[in-house]
Design a protein around this motif. Structure first.
Motif, PDB file in Angstrom:
ATOM      1  N   LEU A   1      17.689  54.116   2.652  1.00 51.05           N
ATOM      2  CA  LEU A   1      17.464  55.532   2.917  1.00 51.05           C
ATOM      3  C   LEU A   1      17.212  55.767   4.401  1.00 51.05           C
ATOM      4  O   LEU A   1      17.770  56.691   5.004  1.00 51.05           O
ATOM      5  N   ASN A   2      16.387  54.929   5.019  1.00 55.01           N
ATOM      6  CA  ASN A   2      16.109  55.071   6.446  1.00 55.01           C
ATOM      7  C   ASN A   2      17.363  54.858   7.287  1.00 55.01           C
ATOM      8  O   ASN A   2      17.567  55.526   8.308  1.00 55.01           O
TER       9      ASN A   2
ATOM     10  N   ALA B   1      10.601  62.770  -7.146  1.00 59.04           N
ATOM     11  CA  ALA B   1       9.315  62.361  -6.576  1.00 59.04           C
ATOM     12  C   ALA B   1       9.454  61.057  -5.785  1.00 59.04           C
ATOM     13  O   ALA B   1       8.864  60.898  -4.709  1.00 59.04           O
ATOM     14  N   SER B   2      10.251  60.124  -6.315  1.00 58.46           N
ATOM     15  CA  SER B   2      10.475  58.853  -5.630  1.00 58.46           C
ATOM     16  C   SER B   2      11.168  59.071  -4.291  1.00 58.46           C
ATOM     17  O   SER B   2      10.776  58.490  -3.267  1.00 58.46           O
ATOM     18  N   LEU B   3      12.193  59.926  -4.291  1.00 56.27           N
ATOM     19  CA  LEU B   3      12.928  60.199  -3.058  1.00 56.27           C
ATOM     20  C   LEU B   3      12.034  60.897  -2.032  1.00 56.27           C
ATOM     21  O   LEU B   3      12.015  60.542  -0.846  1.00 56.27           O
TER      22      LEU B   3
ATOM     23  N   LYS C   1       7.547  58.541   4.007  1.00 56.73           N
ATOM     24  CA  LYS C   1       7.272  57.281   4.705  1.00 56.73           C
ATOM     25  C   LYS C   1       8.240  57.027   5.853  1.00 56.73           C
ATOM     26  O   LYS C   1       8.046  56.100   6.640  1.00 56.73           O
ATOM     27  N   SER C   2       9.273  57.820   5.946  1.00 57.13           N
ATOM     28  CA  SER C   2      10.310  57.610   6.956  1.00 57.13           C
ATOM     29  C   SER C   2       9.734  57.750   8.362  1.00 57.13           C
ATOM     30  O   SER C   2       8.830  58.548   8.604  1.00 57.13           O
TER      31      SER C   2
ATOM     32  N   ILE D   1      10.564  64.464   9.039  1.00 57.56           N
ATOM     33  CA  ILE D   1      11.282  65.079   7.928  1.00 57.56           C
ATOM     34  C   ILE D   1      10.356  66.007   7.153  1.00 57.56           C
ATOM     35  O   ILE D   1       9.229  65.647   6.824  1.00 57.56           O
ATOM     36  N   SER D   2      10.847  67.186   6.850  1.00 57.82           N
ATOM     37  CA  SER D   2      10.119  68.132   6.016  1.00 57.82           C
ATOM     38  C   SER D   2      11.010  68.526   4.846  1.00 57.82           C
ATOM     39  O   SER D   2      12.150  68.974   5.044  1.00 57.82           O
ATOM     40  N   VAL D   3      10.523  68.293   3.615  1.00 55.53           N
ATOM     41  CA  VAL D   3      11.291  68.692   2.433  1.00 55.53           C
ATOM     42  C   VAL D   3      11.097  70.190   2.239  1.00 55.53           C
ATOM     43  O   VAL D   3      10.040  70.650   1.809  1.00 55.53           O
TER      44      VAL D   3
END
Length: 255
Positions: free
Chosen positions: A106-107, A14-16, A22-23, A27-29
């Motif tokens: 991460l960004n 969930a954190s990731l 927010k990136s 991006i689509s998971v």
């Protein structure tokens, strides 16, 4: 950009996913996978642009997925153990993130993926990436103290006083050698990354134990090992080493 997350801890996943939302990049998971077995089955039939994968999963190491599939999909691995940095680059790893997740790093990893993808420069950048990862990992410190809570109290517990950790639902508990139990803020996967393998071992998805907390070890079946701890568990539960971890567990005991 369709991304697949391979992570067995709900809070960590969930954190990731929250950080990815927010990136600044589109991006689509596409899917979250929780085990080696499920990942192999899904990736055999589906594709994505990028994989973000924890190395330690409940049924083994994520390296097993990519060894079997021989995938060329770029991968960002997440862990904290330096011994895996070099191995990760046997696959199409483009970065190696340390937990807990950091939005800025991460960004930067996503930016690195985009740049490499546009320039088709995976192979040429591997040596540079490996040097960066090794430099980053060398600055990591193993935890020696743990801030826990019991009621309204906050207490700092020394590493040598910790017998084992137990995950129960959304909570993580720390048990000491004097039979006290405390609530610890974190997940078992993120905690595993911070502990010294010299003293601690994650035997299954629920328990991380300290070497000196082992009272007895006995064979339970052809592919299971049963452990008795001291102090004893405060719940009625048989403590078994998962089949996928038995070899590593034996090596840990022998070091």
């Amino acid at each position: 950009m369709n991304v697949v997350i391979i992570e067995d801890e709900d809070l960590a996943a969930a954190s990731l996913e929250n950080l990815l939302k927010k990136s600044p990049y589109p991006i689509s998971v596409k899917k979250r996978l929780e085990s080696v077995e499920d990942s192999i089955l899904w990736l055999q039939e589906n594709t994505c642009d990028l994989i973000l994968s924890d190395i330690h999963l409940g049924d083994g190491y994520s390296f097993e997925i990519f060894e079997k599939l021989k995938t060329s999909t770029p991968i960002i691995f997440t862990t904290a153990f330096d011994e895996y940095a070099i191995k990760s680059f046997q696959f199409f790893a483009i970065d190696y993130l340390l937990k807990p997740y950091n939005e800025e790093l991460l960004n930067k990893a996503m930016e690195k993926y985009i740049n490499l993808h546009e320039n088709k420069g995976y192979t040429n950048k591997l040596e540079q990436l490996l040097l960066q990862m090794n430099s980053r990992i060398q600055h990591q410190k193993e935890k020696e103290r743990f801030l826990v809570s019991k009621g309204s109290l906050s207490i700092s517990i020394q590493r040598e006083d910790v017998a084992y950790f137990m995950a129960q639902g959304k909570y993580l508990f720390l048990f000491t050698f004097d039979s006290e139990s405390y609530l610890y803020d974190g997940t078992i996967s993120s905690l595993e990354e911070e502990l010294s393998e010299k003293y601690f071992f994650k035997i299954n998805r629920k328990y991380i134990i300290q070497h000196s907390a082992i009272k007895n070890i006995s064979k339970y079946s052809n592919n299971r090992i049963k452990i008795d701890l001291q102090p004893s568990l405060q719940v009625e539960e048989m403590l078994l080493v998962s089949a996928q971890r038995i070899k590593d567990f034996k090596n840990w005991l022998d070091n």
